[in-house]
Design an enzyme around this catalytic site. Structure first.
Site, PDB file in Angstrom:
ATOM      1  N   THR A 118       0.805  -1.492  -0.046  1.00  0.00           N
ATOM      2  CA  THR A 118       0.293   0.164  -0.094  1.00  0.00           C
ATOM      3  C   THR A 118       1.002   0.998  -0.001  1.00  0.00           C
ATOM      4  OG1 THR A 118       0.329   0.021   2.843  1.00  0.00           O
ATOM      5  CG2 THR A 118      -1.370  -1.583   1.684  1.00  0.00           C
ATOM      6  N   LYS A 147       7.663   2.425   3.227  1.00  0.00           N
ATOM      7  CA  LYS A 147       8.680   2.483   4.326  1.00  0.00           C
ATOM      8  C   LYS A 147       7.875   3.575   5.681  1.00  0.00           C
ATOM      9  CE  LYS A 147      10.466   5.394   0.887  1.00  0.00           C
ATOM     10  NZ  LYS A 147      10.559   3.961   0.173  1.00  0.00           N
ATOM     11  N   GLY A 228       9.796   8.344 -16.367  1.00  0.00           N
ATOM     12  CA  GLY A 228       8.619   8.404 -14.703  1.00  0.00           C
ATOM     13  C   GLY A 228       9.907   7.767 -13.712  1.00  0.00           C
ATOM     14  N   GLU A 231       8.668  11.200  -9.524  1.00  0.00           N
ATOM     15  CA  GLU A 231       7.250  11.512  -9.153  1.00  0.00           C
ATOM     16  C   GLU A 231       6.458  12.647  -9.694  1.00  0.00           C
ATOM     17  OE1 GLU A 231       4.938   9.360  -6.178  1.00  0.00           O
ATOM     18  OE2 GLU A 231       7.227   8.299  -5.607  1.00  0.00           O
ATOM     19  N   ASP A 242      13.306  10.870   0.944  1.00  0.00           N
ATOM     20  CA  ASP A 242      13.330   9.639   1.267  1.00  0.00           C
ATOM     21  C   ASP A 242      14.558   8.616   1.426  1.00  0.00           C
ATOM     22  OD1 ASP A 242      12.342   7.479  -0.743  1.00  0.00           O
ATOM     23  OD2 ASP A 242      13.948   7.851  -1.705  1.00  0.00           O
ATOM     24  N   LYS A 246      15.126   6.288   4.424  1.00  0.00           N
ATOM     25  CA  LYS A 246      15.715   4.554   3.851  1.00  0.00           C
ATOM     26  C   LYS A 246      17.128   4.475   5.593  1.00  0.00           C
ATOM     27  CE  LYS A 246      14.377   4.793  -0.550  1.00  0.00           C
ATOM     28  NZ  LYS A 246      15.207   4.681  -1.669  1.00  0.00           N
TER      29      LYS A 246
END
Lengths: 361, 361
Positions: A118, A147, A228, A231, A242, A246
């Site tokens: 999801t 995440k 692509g 985003e 991000d 991580k």
């Protein structure tokens, strides 16, 4: 001068023999049928034979859930039932049940593996967080590409898995097909990790690589979006978040820390000027968005930001959408892993690997 | 431009919590007390606390064997007994028994882990081959730093371990602290490996790097010997055989093949001329001794030889005594790991890691 040219003796390809020959049937419940979820379903179908012969696993799709309902079948959802997972045709399947949710479904059967694909909110971790808690409480192993849930409650979810003797795999959430967690947790077992440094966001690295070749930021970003890679809203990527998330998942797992988002000092790439990159390049250096954690006295310092590195740095050659991570250790020296596919199939392969690890041995 | 400079919030270092708190006592028998054997004994002592708290392992030295005898103690050989493992003082220890051999010792106790650090013959695999067979038949797990036994009877030893449900770890024999086997077997689980390419011999890579900077072969070799990088007889290294043997152990493990030495086409670096390297360098390329295996039709082709690679090759930046390996896969793309300490302590750390893996979960 080139490689040896004479015809070498060749070995017959032989499938890896399976110790014993029992094949274990494992129920799979998937939530989220976006790019990664679809890729995972396709991959498991493609790999069915090798999963059986190499790893003794017969993965059966028992439930496939979207936000508005899903498919469920005690006898396993077949290739035909899936109808290519086409959005419009899915709801026409005889197995489709509108309103079917993870909370209704998981406690009804199992145990098996719950696969969370999801798109969870990075602040709240929902809806994945509630799903994963439900799954672990119902006795399902969990592998997740999200995440959000892990950042929201790393300690809680790990504790829940441990107390219930269940697997909780999140390779797909950290660097997907780049085995960052495997190296840190598995390959360096017994060594003390002194610092971790990584290029963990493909979008930012692509933009910086393009800018290094002369493209202005806006053009490089546009190119990433057209291809692509980025985003439509690239804020989390170019803002360094991000990478930060991580880094903290990897650091918490490898170093046994309990860092949360507020513990990471974050700077993105939006302040990097083309002339900084050109100048770095002229000196034989490169500017990379690096997430880093290292000891400072008796504490750990975690930070994300653009750093100028030279040719001798192990991450110097990590270009374009590639990622890489370096672990400095006390006994094994410096170990760097780089590469790994950055697409949905790569993430799906990481989910599948985590499932294999749950059942290995 | 540099990394973030403000003071970040810091996380408290916390030891990794151990699931459950039972500590397992594991008997350790070591054969071979050369550089690697000594480094292993020292490392286990240095890491005793973290092995207990992180991994729940209490490793007890039960037997330490040399070719002419050894120490043995049911209550565990202590730090004082070892007396720095000094050759002359060892035989004066009250625990020393002249003539004590693996075959007498292992069947008498255990189970535990037999650690093979003997300098085995690369042709016959002895004495390690006999030792490992004895250990596995007596119910001991085995970890080994020796290539010889595995090359002599890969299938046989693996079968013996499997049939007796025992671990057989050989990370230290393939690339030591560079986790080549871990990546191939563990991290890429579920993916199909299409090809493997590695710089697996630090001595050859050091010599080629030096030659690339202008040193003639003889000078580069001499420098490697003076620095303790190359052995007095460097034939196995510069002839490509060390690379070939590592390649076949990795290929057999990862691809499920049964290759033997005759299946690898081998060319060393002795035919590489300084002008080849200078010329390559001028073109932005590098010449590396590469071990490689790839599909050719429905068979595998394994070869070792000097290859000219360009800047985009993932092993381009692997210089000096460093090693590296690249796996091409179907679903995870290309994954490269490089680095890892090439000294006895690095090999000892690989042995210890394999022991941790035997008992993990």
């Amino acid at each position: 001068l080139k490689g040896p040219k004479e015809k070498g003796t060749m070995g017959e390809p032989a499938p890896r023999a399976l110790a014993g020959s029992a094949v274990e049937r494992v129920l799979i419940g998937v939530a989220g049928l976006g790019h990664v979820g679809k890729a995972f379903v396709g991959l498991v179908q493609d790999k069915a034979d090798s999963l059986r012969t190499r790893f003794g696993l017969d993965l059966k799709f028992w439930a496939l859930l979207k936000s508005d309902g899903g498919l469920i079948s005690d006898s396993g959802i077949s290739l035909e039932d899936l109808a290519g997972l086409d959005q419009s045709r899915l709801t026409l399947s005889p197995l489709w049940k509108t309103g079917l949710g993870v909370e209704d479904v998981l406690p009804r059967s199992g145990p098996g593996v719950f696969v969370d694909c999801t798109p969870s909110n990075i602040q709240t971790g929902e809806p994945g967080l509630a799903y994963i808690r439900t799954a672990l409480k119902a006795g399902w192993h969990v592998v997740t590409a999200g995440k959000g849930p892990l950042v929201a409650d790393f300690e809680g979810l790990r504790g829940l898995a441990r107390d219930n003797h269940l697997g909780l795999g999140f390779s797909a959430a950290t660097a997907a097909a780049l085995p960052a967690l495997d190296i840190g947790v598995h390959s360096l077992a017994g060594a003390d990790v002194l610092s971790i440094e990584g290029i963990l966001n493909g979008t930012s690295n692509f933009i910086l690589t393009q800018m290094g070749e002369g493209a202005p930021y806006e053009v490089a970003l546009k190119l990433a979006q057209v291809r692509g890679i980025a985003e439509p809203n690239p804020a989390l990527d170019v803002g360094g978040w991000d990478t930060a998330v991580k880094l903290l998942l990897i650091a918490n797992s490898v170093l046994g820390l309990g860092l949360t988002r507020g513990d990471v000092q974050v700077e993105g790439i939006t302040g990097v000027r083309p002339e900084d990159l050109t100048q770095a390049r002229r000196k034989g250096r490169a500017i990379k968005l690096i997430g880093r954690i290292r000891r400072e006295g008796d504490r750990w310092r975690a930070e994300v930001g653009p750093v100028s590195i030279d040719r001798t740095h192990p991450l110097f050659g990590v270009e374009g959408t590639n990622k890489g991570i370096t672990f400095e250790t006390d006994t094994m020296g410096s170990v760097t892993v780089s590469g790994g596919k950055s697409d949905p199939r790569g993430a799906a392969a990481a989910l599948l690997k985590d499932i294999i690890h749950v059942f290995r041995k």
